[in-house]
Design a protein around this motif. Structure first.
Motif, PDB file in Angstrom:
ATOM      1  N   ILE A   6       0.839  -1.205   0.000  1.00 34.48           N
ATOM      2  CA  ILE A   6       0.000   0.000   0.000  1.00 34.48           C
ATOM      3  C   ILE A   6       0.875   1.257   0.000  1.00 34.48           C
ATOM      4  N   ILE A   7       2.032   1.168   0.636  1.00 32.89           N
ATOM      5  CA  ILE A   7       2.934   2.330   0.668  1.00 32.89           C
ATOM      6  C   ILE A   7       3.487   2.593  -0.726  1.00 32.89           C
ATOM      7  N   GLU A   8       3.824   1.559  -1.427  1.00 24.63           N
ATOM      8  CA  GLU A   8       4.321   1.754  -2.799  1.00 24.63           C
ATOM      9  C   GLU A   8       3.229   2.332  -3.709  1.00 24.63           C
ATOM     10  N   GLY A  32       1.580   9.862  -5.638  1.00 21.49           N
ATOM     11  CA  GLY A  32       1.975  11.189  -5.161  1.00 21.49           C
ATOM     12  C   GLY A  32       1.556  11.496  -3.741  1.00 21.49           C
ATOM     13  N   MET A  33       1.182  10.467  -2.994  1.00 21.27           N
ATOM     14  CA  MET A  33       0.813  10.692  -1.596  1.00 21.27           C
ATOM     15  C   MET A  33       2.029  10.557  -0.699  1.00 21.27           C
ATOM     16  N   LYS A  34       1.937  11.094   0.494  1.00 15.59           N
ATOM     17  CA  LYS A  34       3.014  10.897   1.464  1.00 15.59           C
ATOM     18  C   LYS A  34       2.765   9.596   2.244  1.00 15.59           C
ATOM     19  N   THR A  35       3.830   9.066   2.847  1.00 16.24           N
ATOM     20  CA  THR A  35       3.712   7.808   3.597  1.00 16.24           C
ATOM     21  C   THR A  35       4.577   7.848   4.856  1.00 16.24           C
ATOM     22  N   VAL A  53       7.103  -1.947   3.486  1.00 16.36           N
ATOM     23  CA  VAL A  53       8.102  -1.225   2.685  1.00 16.36           C
ATOM     24  C   VAL A  53       9.140  -2.140   2.042  1.00 16.36           C
ATOM     25  N   ALA A  54       9.316  -3.337   2.579  1.00 16.10           N
ATOM     26  CA  ALA A  54      10.379  -4.213   2.075  1.00 16.10           C
ATOM     27  C   ALA A  54       9.786  -5.502   1.498  1.00 16.10           C
ATOM     28  N   ASN A  72      11.334   5.516  -0.242  1.00 18.10           N
ATOM     29  CA  ASN A  72      10.825   6.886  -0.311  1.00 18.10           C
ATOM     30  C   ASN A  72       9.795   7.173   0.773  1.00 18.10           C
ATOM     31  N   VAL A  73       9.769   6.352   1.804  1.00 20.58           N
ATOM     32  CA  VAL A  73       8.826   6.601   2.897  1.00 20.58           C
ATOM     33  C   VAL A  73       9.221   7.923   3.569  1.00 20.58           C
TER      34      VAL A  73
END
Lengths: 459, 459
Positions: free
Chosen positions: A117-119, A125-128, A145-146, A193-194
């Protein structure tokens, strides 16, 4: 039958509600996913009894939506497994896919990366952000993230022939950079890019990155992260850089501990009771209160980390933030009920902050849930069979906690007799704020959490 | 912004909904309260995994409203007690009052009778019914119709110097008729006005009533009860009499049992493992399936008892019916997971019938809940710590159940090492049909169930 006036009133109400919904839809869509690791209903009830009394209500208890999630796990062949770990259950929530225990956002059997979901949020273009009281490389945050086959591959030195207490427990050789992989979890975070990553785990960033002569922390800096290790430095971190906060070598120290550091202990039966369970006597552990853990001094609270994260993530395009209270689980593994209680209190404070944020940012969906069940069980202080006169006691470990309302709460740990307790397979609670009411069914599968988040973010 | 057409549509929908609500309000108000004794989320998950698979859904899981209830218990001095028994928790639901363990609709400390929902419903001219797979004199049904200080005073011969396994466990002397009391539980039922009473417990009606030369069963007949003991006789019972069905001497036999009658068993560690938990080996119990219990043959199902009750209770003034699946709890006490699973299946079938009834009787509120938590916990079939190579196992009793989806489910019983497991203190689930949606908060206290029922019945 309604009068025409009432019908008109209803029509006006409908118009106002529609207008409010339209206004809310114009706000950026945000999601705050709060995960209490191991936080099943038993753990919540234990914490409630201690923190606010048996008749009290935690903020959690006052959420307008409450349901449950089915925790789904498979083995490498795809067969059902009834008890999850934090890696596969976080992968369910992060990716919508059911996988096997120990896996971080990779498929069972075929070991393929699964988009998180973070990717997806970043691509839109959202922040995480990720906040955890464990190492940020630990299974729950890592799964967002991984991508790697084994949760213990947290840093470049833990990729091959990984040992735990002298026992070889596996490897992640195929994910080494030299084999075309993305490397260890800390390296994957350092290259990510978190926007905000806060928690413990500095030791996993202190080692050199694979094949290099600089640390993973340096790798993160080179990738635009402002790295801090002191709580006070979070607030002054430059707004135009990504933020990586690492406040302890591994798991962050917890807020509460048993009196004098005590944990649950084994009742000790008399000699005669070894002959027959109907005779003899038993020495029960002494009651104890919960007290502040001195090791917690200087640590940022989970709430303060969350508030920093929210301030940095707020933007016109929306964000996804995952916050984990890790040690509800870790302290239950170690048979430390006071530790779990304090960390559930921290989660509750995070929820207070999230609700306040959603108040002024109305298109914010807050979901609170757990990843799997844990061992701790409340059992009677006076056995139901006390009238028998025989010594009735657990063969597990028992904590007899003196609660502020003046009585004793018995917490039993008895899933095994080893150095750490097991998880349990119970379905786990799901809560949401008003934004989720009517959208989240009363029973979902854990992977549906991914779908609900994606839908709210419009991804 | 909505178009005028849409606004008109909304107004028409509102009118139609109002008309439906008015129609529903014209129907008699009925309540079906289904209690799964000991049916916490863990017991539900275990049953779901076996009956419909880890990804399946029970009827229970598909209810539109799902929340939790705080189970409240006090001691005789009014202090909080964290683990309930079925007597005090049923009293909460039957009367709205928190009392002490073992009490049947009487106050803690002062031992005063508390009016029950059945008494209130009867006074308002409604019909009432009790169905249980326990003895109808057991704690849960008893708390809706009787008033006594101790749950074990089930018949006239169990009022003074009551013994259990040779141990004196108390008495109900002050409730003897000669002391101005209402007598034992079976006598109170025999003298009651409950329209339908179905379940086990014929032995409690076979003994002579206090000071008399006729049985409690005869007392019931004299009070207008048609007494039956065979399942087939329920359907032909005269419609103009009250019905008392007693289908077994005590608790009714359960539907399922472990293979060959097996229950959970202790893992047996090797000699070396007694020296250190890191060495040696362990012999785990063999896996087993669940199979039909031969003793169940000839018993009426919980569903058939419920359907008879519903047919007899349906009337123009409304009714209150309590249905208890008693042996989810009793089988968990005895470490028999298959027994609990089968009884949860029976509860689910009762719910199917209740929902079908509500379909054609729209002002029917169905609430499904438990009274307290139970011991059974799902633990991993392969330990989370298997990589250590050491034998990791419970010191409690373990059942390794082969599920229809082809894998093994580990069910652990480890609250004590005595002849029966303890209850647990977890908050318990609450479900309702559409009639309860919007009326039942996502978290209530157990006594609030009384209030919700009373409100729906307009009492």
């Amino acid at each position: 039958m309604r009068t025409p006036t009432k019908t008109l009133t209803t029509a006006v109400s409908t118009l106002l509600l529609t207008a409010a919904a339209t206004l809310s839809a114009q706000q950026p869509a945000n999601v705050i996913l709060i995960i209490g690791d191991g936080m099943d209903d038993h753990q919540i009830t234990i914490a409630r009894n201690y923190l606010v009394g048996s008749r009290g209500r935690l903020t959690l208890d006052q959420m307008p939506m409450r349901g449950v999630a089915q925790v789904l796990t498979v083995n490498e062949s795809g067969q059902a497994v009834y008890v999850a770990d934090s890696a596969n259950s976080a992968t369910s929530m992060a990716t919508g896919e059911v996988t096997s225990r120990g896996r971080i956002a990779t498929t069972a059997g075929s070991d393929q990366p699964i988009p998180t979901i973070i990717e997806l949020a970043e691509a839109a273009g959202m922040k995480t952000g990720l906040v955890s009281t464990a190492s940020v490389t630990d299974a729950t945050p890592a799964s967002f993230v991984a991508h790697i086959n084994a949760r213990f591959c947290e840093n470049p030195e833990a990729m091959q022939d990984v040992e735990f207490s002298g026992i070889k427990i596996g490897d992640c050789t195929q994910h080494l950079a030299v084999n075309g992989g993305a490397g260890s979890i800390s390296e994957q975070i350092a290259r990510s890019n978190v926007d905000v990553v806060l928690g413990g785990g500095s030791k996993h960033f202190a080692v050199n990155s694979a094949g290099g002569s600089t640390s993973v922390s340096d790798l993160a800096s080179a990738n635009g992260y402002h790295v801090v290790t002191a709580a006070a430095d979070m607030a002054t971190a430059p707004a135009d850089q990504k933020l990586l906060g690492l406040f302890s070598p591994g798991t962050m120290p917890v807020r509460l501990q048993g009196e004098g550091g005590r944990e649950a202990e084994k009742p000790v039966p008399s000699w005669a009771n070894h002959i027959s369970r109907y005779i003899g006597s038993v020495t029960m552990p002494e009651p104890m209160i919960c007290e502040p853990n001195p090791g917690f001094a200087g640590m940022p609270s989970m709430q303060s980390m969350t508030e920093i994260a929210l301030a940095r993530l707020r933007n016109d395009s929306g964000f996804f933030l995952m916050v984990e209270s890790a040690s509800i689980d870790k302290q239950s593994h170690e048979r430390k009920p006071c530790g779990s209680i304090g960390e559930l209190e921290q989660l509750n404070e995070v929820l207070d902050s999230a609700l306040a944020f959603a108040e002024s940012n109305p298109n914010t969906l807050i979901i609170v849930t757990a990843d799997h069940g844990q061992a701790a069980q409340m059992i009677p202080e006076e056995s139901l069979f006390a009238a028998f006169g025989a010594p009735v006691f657990t063969r597990g470990r028992l904590a007899r906690i003196k609660t502020p309302e003046g009585t004793i709460m018995g917490v039993n740990y008895a899933t095994n007799d080893f150095i750490m307790e097991e998880h349990t397979g119970v379905n786990i609670p799901v809560f949401s704020n008003q934004t989720g009411v009517g959208k989240i069914p009363t029973m979902i599968t854990q992977p549906q959490i991914f779908e609900l988040v994606r839908e709210h973010l419009g991804l």
